[in-house]
Design a protein around this motif. Structure first.
Motif, PDB file in Angstrom:
ATOM      1  N   ARG A  69      45.812  30.591  49.827  1.00  0.00           N
ATOM      2  CA  ARG A  69      44.948  30.859  48.670  1.00  0.00           C
ATOM      3  C   ARG A  69      45.762  30.881  47.370  1.00  0.00           C
ATOM      4  N   MET A  70      47.017  31.320  47.445  1.00  0.00           N
ATOM      5  CA  MET A  70      47.823  31.374  46.225  1.00  0.00           C
ATOM      6  C   MET A  70      48.110  29.976  45.698  1.00  0.00           C
ATOM      7  N   TYR A  72      46.239  27.396  46.339  1.00  0.00           N
ATOM      8  CA  TYR A  72      44.940  26.886  45.900  1.00  0.00           C
ATOM      9  C   TYR A  72      44.613  27.373  44.484  1.00  0.00           C
ATOM     10  N   SER A  73      44.931  28.621  44.201  1.00  0.00           N
ATOM     11  CA  SER A  73      44.619  29.193  42.874  1.00  0.00           C
ATOM     12  C   SER A  73      45.369  28.457  41.764  1.00  0.00           C
ATOM     13  N   THR A 112      54.845  39.306  45.231  1.00  0.00           N
ATOM     14  CA  THR A 112      53.725  39.536  46.161  1.00  0.00           C
ATOM     15  C   THR A 112      54.245  40.023  47.518  1.00  0.00           C
ATOM     16  N   PRO A 113      53.411  40.696  48.278  1.00  0.00           N
ATOM     17  CA  PRO A 113      53.842  41.121  49.618  1.00  0.00           C
ATOM     18  C   PRO A 113      54.120  39.920  50.518  1.00  0.00           C
ATOM     19  N   GLY A 328      40.470  32.642  52.087  1.00  0.00           N
ATOM     20  CA  GLY A 328      41.039  33.277  50.897  1.00  0.00           C
ATOM     21  C   GLY A 328      40.032  33.501  49.785  1.00  0.00           C
ATOM     22  N   ILE A 331      36.128  38.433  48.413  1.00  0.00           N
ATOM     23  CA  ILE A 331      36.443  39.231  47.217  1.00  0.00           C
ATOM     24  C   ILE A 331      35.953  40.666  47.411  1.00  0.00           C
ATOM     25  N   PRO A 332      36.805  41.642  47.124  1.00  0.00           N
ATOM     26  CA  PRO A 332      36.392  43.048  47.287  1.00  0.00           C
ATOM     27  C   PRO A 332      35.237  43.438  46.359  1.00  0.00           C
ATOM     28  N   PHE A 388      44.362  43.236  50.691  1.00  0.00           N
ATOM     29  CA  PHE A 388      45.075  43.064  49.430  1.00  0.00           C
ATOM     30  C   PHE A 388      45.959  44.272  49.105  1.00  0.00           C
TER      31      PHE A 388
ATOM     32  N   THR B 372      41.954  39.414  42.703  1.00  0.00           N
ATOM     33  CA  THR B 372      41.505  38.674  43.886  1.00  0.00           C
ATOM     34  C   THR B 372      40.763  37.400  43.493  1.00  0.00           C
ATOM     35  N   LEU B 373      40.007  37.444  42.402  1.00  0.00           N
ATOM     36  CA  LEU B 373      39.340  36.225  41.918  1.00  0.00           C
ATOM     37  C   LEU B 373      40.370  35.221  41.388  1.00  0.00           C
ATOM     38  N   ALA B 374      41.290  35.697  40.563  1.00  0.00           N
ATOM     39  CA  ALA B 374      42.288  34.796  39.974  1.00  0.00           C
ATOM     40  C   ALA B 374      43.278  34.313  41.022  1.00  0.00           C
ATOM     41  N   GLY B 375      43.449  35.107  42.079  1.00  0.00           N
ATOM     42  CA  GLY B 375      44.339  34.701  43.164  1.00  0.00           C
ATOM     43  C   GLY B 375      43.698  33.690  44.098  1.00  0.00           C
ATOM     44  N   HIS B 376      42.493  33.282  43.782  1.00  0.00           N
ATOM     45  CA  HIS B 376      41.824  32.258  44.589  1.00  0.00           C
ATOM     46  C   HIS B 376      41.316  31.061  43.758  1.00  0.00           C
ATOM     47  N   THR B 405      48.606  40.669  44.150  1.00  0.00           N
ATOM     48  CA  THR B 405      47.555  39.769  44.639  1.00  0.00           C
ATOM     49  C   THR B 405      47.482  38.459  43.845  1.00  0.00           C
ATOM     50  N   ALA B 406      47.650  38.527  42.534  1.00  0.00           N
ATOM     51  CA  ALA B 406      47.512  37.314  41.722  1.00  0.00           C
ATOM     52  C   ALA B 406      48.848  36.670  41.399  1.00  0.00           C
TER      53      ALA B 406
END
Lengths: 472, 472, 472
Positions: A69-70, A72-73, A112-113, A328, A331-332, A388, B372-376, B405-406
């Protein structure tokens, strides 16, 4: 220029020298404790068949939405990362090309983790000593690929190497549990157990609900057209899961809403749901009622109950159409627990024999709702930071915001919640380090004695997990 | 007793010696990078005419709601601070009296970013070396007033002194852009560009909407009574703004709601809105649809899109009647992004060629929704902490809650967002220091290499800003 | 093994040596300032009669929901802790057995503020030098019990020993204030004052509302069947409370909603409410209107107004039936202030002569709503972190999130809000230490001068409290 890859022994501890020394001392006492992984999404087939894992790209990238997802973003397509399409359309097949694309974009993971987990795996599992980059991509690919083919990298060998005492997988209610059955035969069920996740048969809005219900009736031989038969079928499956090692259930709902209707209302609601005529509001009430029913059954059969609430699944409609779920794009959501859990708590909240573990993606509820609820109701415990928030900062926020009201003993240690088997030691190591860091701060600020902190560290790492998940 | 005014070279860094040294090293590498100010509210007339600024009170106090709202909150009237009244009623005219009143109340700003910015300006721009207080008020007034009259303090001289490579102002859609036109002629448009902010012609609830629409039709020669003509008029203005340097649009809405109606529905909605008959709910839908339309036009013309959502404007009704807008009475609202942005994202979310920068006044969405939105989504980027959160603590919370996350590369560097021209270097200096502080913590805790941190520091300060705002 | 009980002189300060030294220096300047306790729930009878307190269990455990809720959350019954039952059913009477049960479970409090308060009381008030545990339970019981019987442990002796200059209790509107009357006679009213809390006669949903109204009419001789008479009765009681030392009112509502109806609407609403026919929505409107009325009366009589909003009282229905209110089952709610307070602020928000102190259990509003409202409206001030957030971490979050926007001078120092008299010095000590810690960080990071920090520390500890609560 190739950069050295090293893992500093004091990583993730505070750089304050007083705290660092205390943290290191606490960590020394827990670093070698066995891993208990009570909730996650590894594939039981790995442990049953003990086959080798595939190539680096199909191990680390294409199945891991944390990773792709990263990219992809930042405009990389999922096709170029080899993520399979629903329609069978083109997607990259060459694992080395996928790996190189990933390596080129590795700087995106700074801070990031995922970066921390990956570096840990590269350094400790594959003995790599330079950092991943476009330049070192092929070296990485070759080194990892070669080792993955050896016996030392089969799942059970890694279970031993990783010092995993016990791991739980997660299966839907209608799953035949073939792999757990096979492990039951060869004795490996003592280390790999299942978890009962009935979303497929309690969520009327889940794709395939009608079919899953039908299978539920067939498998159990119960008349699921009536409420009592449906409940009996669920009891039947819970018993079947227990026979395959399950000590817990898991419930993934959009909200934490519960309901507590009387028998007649339940029967009527079931009739509506079963016949496929439930409105979204009725579906929500039904899911809520089923959480309460599950709590009641947990009181009967002793399964610990986990509630994972608050994810807006598949937020990206086009991506979902093309690639399916878990890409990915979950969304929370802001999530209420105070009103949502009340019906369940009104009925079972005061039962010390029941354990309900709450998870959230909405950190605003830590101090306001979760700590205060768990600091009062005997049945409630707080799961670790989820998804997350399974990260150094996320874990620190959790401990800082929860501990003063709920204490340590209303929490249940760490869950890795992962489908990335190789990352499990990395994730547990982060949790152990951050817990020691948090405790070290309390000690350094004279808010807790060092001997007490050491006891808490062991409890958080091992004892509370076994107790909450009834692994004793 | 007069207190010395000094700016410590290590201010805003952690006092932990390990982190401080790393932060200072990182800062050394970025402190002299040019300032890019891609979003703000300075007056283009300053740069076009290059006239001197007025006296200290009318430069620092009467136009700055960050400053006078604090005194107002403690019982000082806006009249005594020289804030102009709508009805032309009495307000203090003597700038020295206003300045003294401000100086007396300077202790109110302890611990606030305003205090930091002001002290920075006093010390570095005006070479003052004692602290502002009732006792030093006149000294301050004289020293500042004298310098303001010199050529070295004209706007363009200060642009050079402040090392501002590029600054964007913000104008409404019907603005004639006279000053930018004049700068286009004399070549200064390369440093001072406009931004297209169409709130006046897309928000049916904005005062003067009907008049602004009429002007829009006249200026563009389009038939705005029909939906297509209205859209053509907006395209026409976007092109006009681009000719005057604009690389971005800006949208200040109460919510982040978007909509995605089909053509017929849009035409009907436009008819309702245009005729002045829109209900508040229809006005909201219309604003939402217009955000989606603007995203579509951004895909066509390449303008980066900024969304500033979540301010309850003019919360204090009596104050608004007396003094008008922007008087320190705009209060942040809880703001949803997950549901709000979905219609726009359903249509354009997967377009890597589109850049939508999100701003919020609701910090609870940092880790839950925005990261989470920007990370996708490929089109989404996160703007820096805005307004009340443009502060050391606010920036730290942003980085701590968003980065895991982002990542860093879904953020866009700093915006000063100010109408206080002299404070621009102060504000950018805070952002640079806090970014270095945050990176230094990651380095000190062995979560990021020092060389990588240096690269990130430069990207956050310069490269990401130019990329996001397409200043290349 | 018995562990030593010691209170480190630098506890709760940062372990960073630079910050610690500054914090210690600031603390030295305020540690001996008198305690002002402007809001709390101690029993006025203690101070009026000056009788000795009961045994350790009935002093520390059975009345303190902070303490027994934690044991309850881990399966200990309230009966075994001696909490009285509503139905008179069995509950443990033996204080030593209760004390032992508590001592056994003392590890549950690790990391909680209760642990810090209790250890402080044990060490400084009772001179205990070993830690509480199952092993030391009897020793503790004996040592405490013996001292409690002495004259040095009577309430007024402790008031002197604790250096409490002034303490406010809280009484309902129809309370006869017998004990305050007695203290008025003997002069002790100069140190123990009441607070006017009219929830019993303004909240139509409160149990006993009709009866309280009837008493209100009788006591005041006003015709409460009409709106004007009802308001006159409230004015009458406010005056009566003022005569018994009150300088403030207090309002405990589920929401912060206010209303601002015209006279006719108020009269109609009152008729509905008085006749017992109000719907929940009407009751909410009425409570909201009454907050606005109380603000108006505060402008007349000068009483400072406190609003404590956002607690879902008695969330655990079964526990409430069995044991009544205040049993650790009050759960915080998400709480809006921006819309909720607007009606009151529209009417009285710009009055500098009015002081309205806001409290919250929802920390998400600190930076978003409370700091921005208090940083603008002249009448608003922010109360200290309340209840669950009256803790080291809670206080730090408050200062970190509020100060940059509201400054220090829109806050009002500390409230202990306790019914646990012996814990008062412990709680104030935590607040003083954390304020010094926060200020020390600002100084160490060169964001505030050390001399200014010292001034702020004194203001937060003493001057701002007296000013906000009009104790001058």
């Amino acid at each position: 220029m190739k950069q050295k890859l090293t893992l500093h022994p004091h990583r993730l501890f505070s750089s304050d020298s007083v705290q660092r020394e205390i943290a290191a001392g606490l960590y020394e006492q827990i670093r070698d404790l066995p891993i208990i992984s009570p909730h996650g999404h590894t594939d039981p087939e790995w442990f049953a068949t003990n086959d080798n894992f595939p190539d680096p790209a199909h191990l680390f990238i294409t199945p891991d939405h944390y990773v792709f997802r990263m990219l992809y973003s930042q405009g990389v397509t999922l096709e170029n990362l080899g993520v399979p399409r629903q329609d069978g359309g083109w997607t990259e097949q060459d694992p080395r090309k996928i790996w190189r694309l990933f390596a080129e974009h590795y700087p995106l993971f700074r801070g990031t983790p995922s970066r921390g987990w990956l570096d840990y795996v590269f350094a400790t599992v594959f003995d790599l000593d330079v950092q991943l980059s476009a330049e070192t991509a092929d070296h990485y690919y070759d080194v990892i690929d070669e080792q993955l083919k050896t016996d030392a990298f089969r799942p059970r060998a890694l279970m031993d190497r990783f010092n995993i005492e016990k791991i739980a997988t997660t299966e839907m209610a209608t799953d035949p549990l073939t792999h757990h059955a096979s492990m039951k035969k060869d004795g490996y069920l003592s280390r790999v157990v299942t978890t009962f996740r009935p979303d497929d048969v309690v969520d009327p809005e889940k794709a395939g609900f009608a079919g899953a219900l039908e299978r539920l009736g067939e498998i159990t031989g119960e008349d699921i057209t009536i409420w009592d038969g449906y409940l009996a079928a669920l009891r039947n499956r819970r018993a079947f899961f227990k026979e395959h090692g399950a000590t817990a259930t898991d419930h993934g709902h959009v909200t934490a809403n519960t309901a507590n209707f009387d028998r007649a209302a339940c029967e009527a609601l079931w009739e509506t749901v079963r016949s496929g005529k439930a409105t979204p509001a009725e579906a929500e009430l039904f899911r809520g009622q089923m959480l309460t029913e599950m709590a009641g059954m947990s009181l009967e059969d002793g399964l610990t109950m986990q509630i994972h609430a608050g994810s807006f699944r598949n937020h990206n409609a086009r991506l979902f159409d093309k690639f399916g779920a878990d890409k990915g794009a979950d969304i929370p959501l802001q999530t209420d627990y105070v009103h949502a859990l009340k019906p369940l708590l009104d009925r079972y909240g005061n039962e010390p024999a029941l354990t309900v573990i709450l998870f959230t993606l909405d950190e605003t509820v830590y101090s306001r709702e979760l700590a205060t609820l768990a600091g009062h109701y005997p049945c409630l415990r707080l799961g670790p930071p989820w998804w997350f928030h399974d990260s150094p900062e996320g874990m620190l926020r959790f401990r800082h915001q929860v501990t003063e009201t709920a204490g340590f003993y209303n929490t249940v240690g760490f869950n890795d919640d992962t489908r990335a088997f190789l990352s499990i030691p990395a994730r547990h190591d982060v949790a152990r380090r951050i817990d020691c860091r948090f405790l070290a701060q309390l000690v350094a600020e004279h808010r807790l004695g060092e001997d007490e902190a050491a006891e808490v560290a062991k409890d958080l790492t091992y004892n509370l997990v076994k107790k909450a998940y009834r692994f004793d």
